[in-house]
Design an enzyme around this catalytic site. Structure first.
Site, PDB file in Angstrom:
ATOM      1  N   LYS A  94      -7.207 -10.474  -6.333  1.00 57.63           N
ATOM      2  CA  LYS A  94      -7.040  -9.026  -6.469  1.00 57.63           C
ATOM      3  C   LYS A  94      -6.316  -8.522  -5.240  1.00 57.63           C
ATOM      4  O   LYS A  94      -6.722  -8.816  -4.105  1.00 57.63           O
ATOM      5  CB  LYS A  94      -8.436  -8.369  -6.578  1.00 57.63           C
ATOM      6  CG  LYS A  94      -8.399  -6.887  -6.771  1.00 57.63           C
ATOM      7  CD  LYS A  94      -8.300  -6.527  -8.242  1.00 57.63           C
ATOM      8  CE  LYS A  94      -7.799  -5.105  -8.449  1.00 57.63           C
ATOM      9  NZ  LYS A  94      -6.324  -4.970  -8.409  1.00 57.63           N
ATOM     10  N   GLN A 115      -6.817  -9.361   2.621  1.00 62.25           N
ATOM     11  CA  GLN A 115      -7.425  -8.904   1.370  1.00 62.25           C
ATOM     12  C   GLN A 115      -8.679  -9.714   1.020  1.00 62.25           C
ATOM     13  O   GLN A 115      -9.627  -9.181   0.454  1.00 62.25           O
ATOM     14  CB  GLN A 115      -6.380  -9.043   0.248  1.00 62.25           C
ATOM     15  CG  GLN A 115      -6.690  -8.266  -0.993  1.00 62.25           C
ATOM     16  CD  GLN A 115      -6.285  -6.802  -0.905  1.00 62.25           C
ATOM     17  OE1 GLN A 115      -5.191  -6.483  -0.482  1.00 62.25           O
ATOM     18  NE2 GLN A 115      -7.173  -5.915  -1.302  1.00 62.25           N
ATOM     19  N   LYS A 118     -11.502  -8.214   3.079  1.00 56.17           N
ATOM     20  CA  LYS A 118     -11.714  -6.824   2.648  1.00 56.17           C
ATOM     21  C   LYS A 118     -12.461  -6.792   1.319  1.00 56.17           C
ATOM     22  O   LYS A 118     -13.444  -6.076   1.156  1.00 56.17           O
ATOM     23  CB  LYS A 118     -10.341  -6.147   2.489  1.00 56.17           C
ATOM     24  CG  LYS A 118     -10.404  -4.716   2.032  1.00 56.17           C
ATOM     25  CD  LYS A 118      -9.032  -4.170   1.666  1.00 56.17           C
ATOM     26  CE  LYS A 118      -8.009  -4.422   2.750  1.00 56.17           C
ATOM     27  NZ  LYS A 118      -6.738  -3.698   2.512  1.00 56.17           N
ATOM     28  N   LYS A 130      -2.073 -11.102  -2.947  1.00 58.89           N
ATOM     29  CA  LYS A 130      -1.126 -10.013  -2.672  1.00 58.89           C
ATOM     30  C   LYS A 130       0.241 -10.450  -3.169  1.00 58.89           C
ATOM     31  O   LYS A 130       0.498 -11.642  -3.323  1.00 58.89           O
ATOM     32  CB  LYS A 130      -1.070  -9.744  -1.160  1.00 58.89           C
ATOM     33  CG  LYS A 130      -0.530  -8.386  -0.787  1.00 58.89           C
ATOM     34  CD  LYS A 130      -1.555  -7.280  -0.875  1.00 58.89           C
ATOM     35  CE  LYS A 130      -0.920  -5.918  -0.660  1.00 58.89           C
ATOM     36  NZ  LYS A 130      -1.916  -4.850  -0.555  1.00 58.89           N
ATOM     37  N   GLY A 169      -1.073  -1.380  -6.924  1.00 56.58           N
ATOM     38  CA  GLY A 169       0.069  -0.870  -6.160  1.00 56.58           C
ATOM     39  C   GLY A 169      -0.089  -1.121  -4.670  1.00 56.58           C
ATOM     40  O   GLY A 169      -1.117  -1.600  -4.194  1.00 56.58           O
ATOM     41  N   ASP A 170       0.929  -0.804  -3.924  1.00 54.73           N
ATOM     42  CA  ASP A 170       0.930  -0.826  -2.455  1.00 54.73           C
ATOM     43  C   ASP A 170       2.169  -0.015  -2.065  1.00 54.73           C
ATOM     44  O   ASP A 170       2.642   0.806  -2.871  1.00 54.73           O
ATOM     45  CB  ASP A 170       0.977  -2.286  -1.933  1.00 54.73           C
ATOM     46  CG  ASP A 170       0.715  -2.376  -0.431  1.00 54.73           C
ATOM     47  OD1 ASP A 170      -0.456  -2.343  -0.036  1.00 54.73           O
ATOM     48  OD2 ASP A 170       1.664  -2.467   0.368  1.00 54.73           O
ATOM     49  N   THR A 214      -8.229   5.220  -1.592  1.00 54.12           N
ATOM     50  CA  THR A 214      -8.005   4.595  -0.275  1.00 54.12           C
ATOM     51  C   THR A 214      -8.082   5.659   0.821  1.00 54.12           C
ATOM     52  O   THR A 214      -8.802   5.503   1.817  1.00 54.12           O
ATOM     53  CB  THR A 214      -6.645   3.871  -0.232  1.00 54.12           C
ATOM     54  OG1 THR A 214      -6.545   3.034  -1.378  1.00 54.12           O
ATOM     55  CG2 THR A 214      -6.516   3.030   1.021  1.00 54.12           C
ATOM     56  N   ASN A 245       0.782   7.538  -0.570  1.00 53.34           N
ATOM     57  CA  ASN A 245      -0.480   7.644  -1.307  1.00 53.34           C
ATOM     58  C   ASN A 245      -1.693   7.703  -0.380  1.00 53.34           C
ATOM     59  O   ASN A 245      -2.540   8.595  -0.509  1.00 53.34           O
ATOM     60  CB  ASN A 245      -0.594   6.447  -2.270  1.00 53.34           C
ATOM     61  CG  ASN A 245      -1.946   6.390  -2.933  1.00 53.34           C
ATOM     62  OD1 ASN A 245      -2.823   5.658  -2.511  1.00 53.34           O
ATOM     63  ND2 ASN A 245      -2.158   7.203  -3.950  1.00 53.34           N
ATOM     64  N   SER A 381     -10.457  -0.019  -7.514  1.00 55.67           N
ATOM     65  CA  SER A 381      -9.749  -0.868  -8.482  1.00 55.67           C
ATOM     66  C   SER A 381     -10.750  -1.749  -9.220  1.00 55.67           C
ATOM     67  O   SER A 381     -10.637  -1.968 -10.431  1.00 55.67           O
ATOM     68  CB  SER A 381      -8.729  -1.760  -7.774  1.00 55.67           C
ATOM     69  OG  SER A 381      -7.512  -1.066  -7.601  1.00 55.67           O
TER      70      SER A 381
HETATM   71  P1  NDP Z   1       3.375   4.510   0.022  1.00 57.78           P
HETATM   72  O1  NDP Z   1       4.594   3.780  -0.362  1.00 57.78           O
HETATM   73  O2  NDP Z   1       2.791   5.503  -0.914  1.00 57.78           O
HETATM   74  O3  NDP Z   1       3.604   5.249   1.423  1.00 57.78           O
HETATM   75  C1  NDP Z   1       3.967   4.547   2.558  1.00 57.78           C
HETATM   76  C2  NDP Z   1       4.199   5.550   3.674  1.00 57.78           C
HETATM   77  O4  NDP Z   1       4.371   4.829   4.885  1.00 57.78           O
HETATM   78  C3  NDP Z   1       5.457   6.377   3.481  1.00 57.78           C
HETATM   79  O5  NDP Z   1       5.288   7.634   4.074  1.00 57.78           O
HETATM   80  C4  NDP Z   1       6.508   5.564   4.222  1.00 57.78           C
HETATM   81  O6  NDP Z   1       7.607   6.305   4.699  1.00 57.78           O
HETATM   82  C5  NDP Z   1       5.702   5.035   5.380  1.00 57.78           C
HETATM   83  N1  NDP Z   1       6.283   3.766   5.824  1.00 57.78           N
HETATM   84  C6  NDP Z   1       6.429   2.646   5.088  1.00 57.78           C
HETATM   85  N2  NDP Z   1       7.045   1.684   5.789  1.00 57.78           N
HETATM   86  C7  NDP Z   1       7.293   2.229   6.991  1.00 57.78           C
HETATM   87  C8  NDP Z   1       7.895   1.751   8.168  1.00 57.78           C
HETATM   88  N3  NDP Z   1       8.400   0.506   8.231  1.00 57.78           N
HETATM   89  N4  NDP Z   1       7.951   2.581   9.231  1.00 57.78           N
HETATM   90  C9  NDP Z   1       7.431   3.828   9.170  1.00 57.78           C
HETATM   91  N5  NDP Z   1       6.852   4.351   8.061  1.00 57.78           N
HETATM   92  C10 NDP Z   1       6.788   3.560   7.009  1.00 57.78           C
HETATM   93  O7  NDP Z   1       2.307   3.367   0.387  1.00 57.78           O
HETATM   94  P2  NDP Z   1       0.725   3.488   0.486  1.00 57.78           P
HETATM   95  O8  NDP Z   1       0.344   4.831   0.993  1.00 57.78           O
HETATM   96  O9  NDP Z   1       0.162   2.992  -0.781  1.00 57.78           O
HETATM   97  O10 NDP Z   1       0.400   2.379   1.586  1.00 57.78           O
HETATM   98  C11 NDP Z   1       0.387   2.666   2.986  1.00 57.78           C
HETATM   99  C12 NDP Z   1      -0.376   1.586   3.715  1.00 57.78           C
HETATM  100  O11 NDP Z   1      -1.726   1.511   3.210  1.00 57.78           O
HETATM  101  C13 NDP Z   1       0.177   0.161   3.579  1.00 57.78           C
HETATM  102  O12 NDP Z   1      -0.067  -0.551   4.769  1.00 57.78           O
HETATM  103  C14 NDP Z   1      -0.690  -0.432   2.467  1.00 57.78           C
HETATM  104  O13 NDP Z   1      -0.727  -1.848   2.523  1.00 57.78           O
HETATM  105  C15 NDP Z   1      -2.028   0.179   2.822  1.00 57.78           C
HETATM  106  N6  NDP Z   1      -3.009   0.219   1.730  1.00 57.78           N
HETATM  107  C16 NDP Z   1      -2.723   0.854   0.561  1.00 57.78           C
HETATM  108  C17 NDP Z   1      -3.673   0.922  -0.447  1.00 57.78           C
HETATM  109  C18 NDP Z   1      -3.437   1.707  -1.694  1.00 57.78           C
HETATM  110  O14 NDP Z   1      -4.404   1.858  -2.464  1.00 57.78           O
HETATM  111  N7  NDP Z   1      -2.260   2.228  -1.940  1.00 57.78           N
HETATM  112  C19 NDP Z   1      -4.955   0.227  -0.320  1.00 57.78           C
HETATM  113  C20 NDP Z   1      -5.205  -0.322   0.995  1.00 57.78           C
HETATM  114  C21 NDP Z   1      -4.233  -0.345   1.953  1.00 57.78           C
HETATM  115  P3  NDP Z   1       9.032   6.139   3.963  1.00 57.78           P
HETATM  116  O15 NDP Z   1       8.855   6.783   2.620  1.00 57.78           O
HETATM  117  O16 NDP Z   1       9.987   6.829   4.866  1.00 57.78           O
HETATM  118  O17 NDP Z   1       9.278   4.647   3.866  1.00 57.78           O
END
Ligand code: NDP
Length: 449
Positions: A94, A115, A118, A130, A169-170, A214, A245, A381
């Protein structure tokens, strides 16, 4: 304080470096776990005899494949995709799919490795995996996203199944992408197998509160860390990185608990709104229009946009890194400590560098590692899988209540485990050890597989 890196574990780590050359994020994630496991091996020698550590560092299966697709001009594009099925001792693999140009095998392996622990911490029956692709969804049309997702699923489907491997998603993968992926899976297999993907839309098998889980979970965990020190989020100044997200729903929950979120960012820069970030504006810009966060200042004249530099320069009581790995460096950590920050909780996976973590621990700041703090997403999830399996759909209130209970349990488990090993308040150790023991016990019970 950190334990001395146990010699046996150091030599296993050297082996990991040797077997996985160039995968720096994977090395970092493994090192951060192994460094804390010395006292566990001393207490449970059977884990050494059964070579649990060596086995846990080696993914059960790694799949790399080509994804050819046509863009809107009819031109053929080629991407590379990955699925790393890391450990299934506790349940089906997962973990999410990430679409970002930086994605490579080392990044997917670091995410898969994290993961495993976690998912174990949630107490729910899920293993760890992943996946993702170096496909960049930014600037692509809906039809290009659809074409890519369909082509990716044409290979991926044969590795998935509600009892086998269940992606979500991620970064770069939200409800739109999951819709195209699920549609193609359904078409290829001729099965409406809802439990094969999570994070689905509410009208087609998704769970209420999954989208929020999250971000909400990170803030609930932060509240628990503060509560353990006789404090709370009420009236605290919060800075969040990212505006995707996780960031959006962390902001929502922080406001609900009486904090004031004054800054958030994207990869271009950050905005400061001392009156408090207005979430509907961020949602309109990021979720509906898919624009840059800089657009916020056009809609809210009293706010400021700062291009390029780090959001961690904004003074705050609580910092929530919710963007990506290694976005909060040692230098950022020093600035946060100097500015009087009290708590940091990782919404993103491994957003703080090893140096940054050390600085927070030395300064005795509450530090919640991603494995524990952002586990609310995958936990919900797993609740989505439960609803799918029983053909049921729970209310938002009930699902949020379950999420809240799970996050409080994770906090308690990390806190008590750290205390048991003489490191009270060390959530890094608590999360690694509590997660590891659950997986190690299951692996031991199942023999050499
Ligand atoms: P999204 O794609 O919805 O958002 C990612 C955000 O982070 C955007 O604002 C993006 O900006 C920014 N970002 C991404 N890459 C970079 C970078 N290299 N430098 C600076 N800013 C960056 O992703 P999520 O919110 O889903 O995920 C964010 C984090 O949370 C990740 O590490 C993910 O693995 C982790 N996570 C997510 C979960 C989930 O349920 N979605 C669960 C657990 C962990 P821009 O649009 O400019 O790229």
């Amino acid at each position: 304080m950190r334990f001395k890196f146990d010699e046996k574990l150091q030599s296993i780590f050297q082996e990991v470096l040797h077997r996985n050359p160039g995968e720096i994020e994977f090395h970092q994630a493994v090192r951060e776990v192994l460094e804390t496991l010395g006292p566990v091996l001393a207490k449970y020698p059977e884990f050494t005899d059964k070579k649990i550590i060596q086995r846990i560092c080696e993914p059960e299966r790694q799949i790399i494949f080509r994804v050819p697709w046509r863009d809107d001009n009819g031109e053929i594009q080629i991407n590379r995709a990955f699925r790393v099925e890391f450990n299934s001792a506790l349940g089906p693999y997962k973990g999410g799919l990430r679409f970002h140009p930086s994605v490579n095998l080392g990044i997917v392996k670091f995410l898969g490795f994290e993961q495993v622990f976690k998912n174990a911490l949630t107490g729910l029956p899920i293993g760890g995996g992943k996946g993702g692709s170096d496909f960049d969804p930014k600037g692509k049309t809906d039809s290009e996203i659809e074409s890519f997702c369909q082509s990716m699923m044409l290979e991926l489907y044969r590795h998935l199944g509600e009892y086998t491997d269940v992606p979500a998603g991620d970064i770069g993968v939200g409800c739109r992408e999951l819709g195209y992926l699920f549609g193609q899976y359904k078409r290829i297999t001729n099965r409406y197998e809802s439990g094969v993907l999570t994070g689905k839309g509410l009208g087609w098998g998704g769970s209420r509160a999954r989208k929020e889980a999250t971000g909400y979970g990170v803030v609930i965990f932060t509240q628990e860390m503060l509560r353990a020190r006789g404090d709370s989020l009420e009236g605290k100044k919060v800075v969040v990185s990212g505006s995707g997200n996780v960031a959006i729903y962390a902001i929502e929950k922080a406001h609900e608990l009486g904090a004031n979120v004054i800054a958030c960012s994207d990869s271009g820069g950050f905005i400061i709104d001392e009156a408090g970030i207005e979430l509907p504006l961020v949602q309109q810009i990021k979720e509906v229009e898919r624009r840059r966060i800089s657009a916020y200042v056009e809609l809210k004249k009293s706010s400021r946009y700062i291009e390029g530099s780090s959001v961690w320069s904004v003074p705050c009581d609580v910092a929530l890194p919710c963007a990506t790995q290694n976005e909060l460096t040692g230098r950022d950590a020093k600035i946060l400590v100097e500015n009087g920050c009290l708590a940091v909780a990782e919404g993103a996976n491994m957003p703080t560098t090893s140096e940054g973590i050390q600085i927070f621990q030395d300064a005795d700041i509450c530090f919640g590692p991603g494995k524990a703090a952002n586990a609310g997403g995958v936990a919900t999830s797993a609740l989505e899988m439960q609803q799918n399996a029983s053909r049921d759909s729970w209310s938002s209130e009930y699902t949020q209540k379950r999420l809240q209970e799970i996050m409080i349990d994770i906090h308690t488990s990390c806190y008590e485990t750290a205390g048991e090993f003489g490191e009270e308040g060390n959530y890094v150790l608590g999360a690694n050890v509590a997660g590891f023991i659950r997986v190690a016990r299951a692996m031991t019970a199942m023999g050499v597989i």
